[in-house]
Design a protein around this motif. Sequence first.
Motif, mmCIF file in Angstrom:
data_model
loop_
_atom_site.group_PDB
_atom_site.id
_atom_site.type_symbol
_atom_site.label_atom_id
_atom_site.label_comp_id
_atom_site.label_asym_id
_atom_site.label_seq_id
_atom_site.Cartn_x
_atom_site.Cartn_y
_atom_site.Cartn_z
ATOM 1 N N ASP A 285 -14.225 -7.537 21.115
ATOM 2 C CA ASP A 285 -13.323 -7.117 20.032
ATOM 3 C C ASP A 285 -12.383 -6.011 20.490
ATOM 4 N N GLU A 286 -12.924 -5.043 21.207
ATOM 5 C CA GLU A 286 -12.093 -3.936 21.682
ATOM 6 C C GLU A 286 -11.023 -4.431 22.643
ATOM 7 N N ARG A 287 -11.388 -5.333 23.530
ATOM 8 C CA ARG A 287 -10.431 -5.843 24.507
ATOM 9 C C ARG A 287 -9.365 -6.705 23.837
ATOM 10 N N LEU A 288 -9.778 -7.539 22.896
ATOM 11 C CA LEU A 288 -8.810 -8.392 22.213
ATOM 12 C C LEU A 288 -7.828 -7.575 21.386
ATOM 13 N N ALA A 289 -8.280 -6.449 20.865
ATOM 14 C CA ALA A 289 -7.396 -5.614 20.053
ATOM 15 C C ALA A 289 -6.235 -5.057 20.866
ATOM 16 N N ARG A 290 -6.385 -5.009 22.193
ATOM 17 C CA ARG A 290 -5.324 -4.474 23.045
ATOM 18 C C ARG A 290 -4.412 -5.553 23.613
ATOM 19 N N VAL A 291 -4.703 -6.820 23.325
ATOM 20 C CA VAL A 291 -3.894 -7.917 23.852
ATOM 21 C C VAL A 291 -2.588 -8.013 23.076
ATOM 22 N N ALA A 292 -1.480 -7.966 23.776
ATOM 23 C CA ALA A 292 -0.173 -8.002 23.116
ATOM 24 C C ALA A 292 0.123 -9.366 22.516
ATOM 25 N N ASP A 293 -0.295 -10.429 23.183
ATOM 26 C CA ASP A 293 -0.026 -11.792 22.717
ATOM 27 C C ASP A 293 -1.104 -12.180 21.707
ATOM 28 N N ARG A 294 -0.826 -11.965 20.428
ATOM 29 C CA ARG A 294 -1.838 -12.208 19.401
ATOM 30 C C ARG A 294 -2.184 -13.685 19.278
ATOM 31 N N ASP A 295 -1.215 -14.557 19.488
ATOM 32 C CA ASP A 295 -1.508 -15.987 19.419
ATOM 33 C C ASP A 295 -2.496 -16.381 20.510
ATOM 34 N N ALA A 296 -2.304 -15.871 21.703
ATOM 35 C CA ALA A 296 -3.227 -16.175 22.794
ATOM 36 C C ALA A 296 -4.612 -15.634 22.497
ATOM 37 N N ALA A 297 -4.665 -14.453 21.906
ATOM 38 C CA ALA A 297 -5.959 -13.868 21.567
ATOM 39 C C ALA A 297 -6.696 -14.742 20.555
ATOM 40 N N ARG A 298 -5.964 -15.267 19.578
ATOM 41 C CA ARG A 298 -6.602 -16.127 18.575
ATOM 42 C C ARG A 298 -7.058 -17.439 19.189
ATOM 43 N N ARG A 299 -6.276 -17.982 20.104
ATOM 44 C CA ARG A 299 -6.635 -19.265 20.722
ATOM 45 C C ARG A 299 -7.893 -19.160 21.571
ATOM 46 N N LEU A 300 -8.213 -17.963 22.035
ATOM 47 C CA LEU A 300 -9.409 -17.810 22.863
ATOM 48 C C LEU A 300 -10.663 -18.179 22.106
#
Length: 251
Positions: free
Chosen positions: A147-162
């Motif tokens: 969760d902490e790492r995903l919160a720093r991902v700029a590409d939110r669409d990519a984060a959701r697709r993970l």
Amino acid sequence: MSRALAGAPTGPVEVPDQVYALVGDAPFVADPPVRAVWRNEDGGTTFVAPVHGLYVKWAPAGTPLDLAAEAERLRWAAAYTSVPPVVQHGGDDEGSWLVTRAVPGRSAVDPVWLARPLDAVRAVGWGLRALHDALPVADCPFTWSVDERLARVADRDAARRLGPPPPVDRLVVCHGDPCVPNTLLDDAGEWVAHVDLGRLGVADRWADLAVATWSTEWNYGPGYEEALLEAYGIDPDPERTAYYRALWDLG
């Protein structure tokens, strides 16, 4: 996939005046000279001052490296395992720095070990297991959670697709940047220390293992992943490996 994210500089690197000041040398005094030994993908450079037994990590202003966070993690980890002792850290308008004392050993990508990749990979596996076993999860003030790492991902669409992570196998205090260059080996091929702990924190051990095995291919070529896992003492886990590699690629 192969990549060249970080490595030893291939040409001359100008040493910032601040680095000379930190080790107590002027450019014309240092003998042997202060020299660059590593550049990372975030724009930072590590310099060594052999005559003083010091390393200086230098991050120019504007780079994302958080050397204060690394200093804090090194000081915490030093109570439980072998890491470079922190001398000082700080910053100014030009950049930030972290000064550490040298520890014995060569990086697992030193030419000595590039010529003996299987020995190096096994030592890295043993070292990573030792790190995970030594650092106490209950007492660790740092996290490296999904969760902490995903919160720093700029590409939110990519984060959701993970998608959601696999169930946790075992929580450990992860290295956070377990690529093989960050394990130091002695001349006998035993691991002796870990470096570059700026992301150290509690997470599933596969967050480290997925990247450590992946980095064997980047640094030695294909065919060494299972040797690292065998030395660590664990069977392959394709699902967790795929997930944590995809998360690593998101930055």
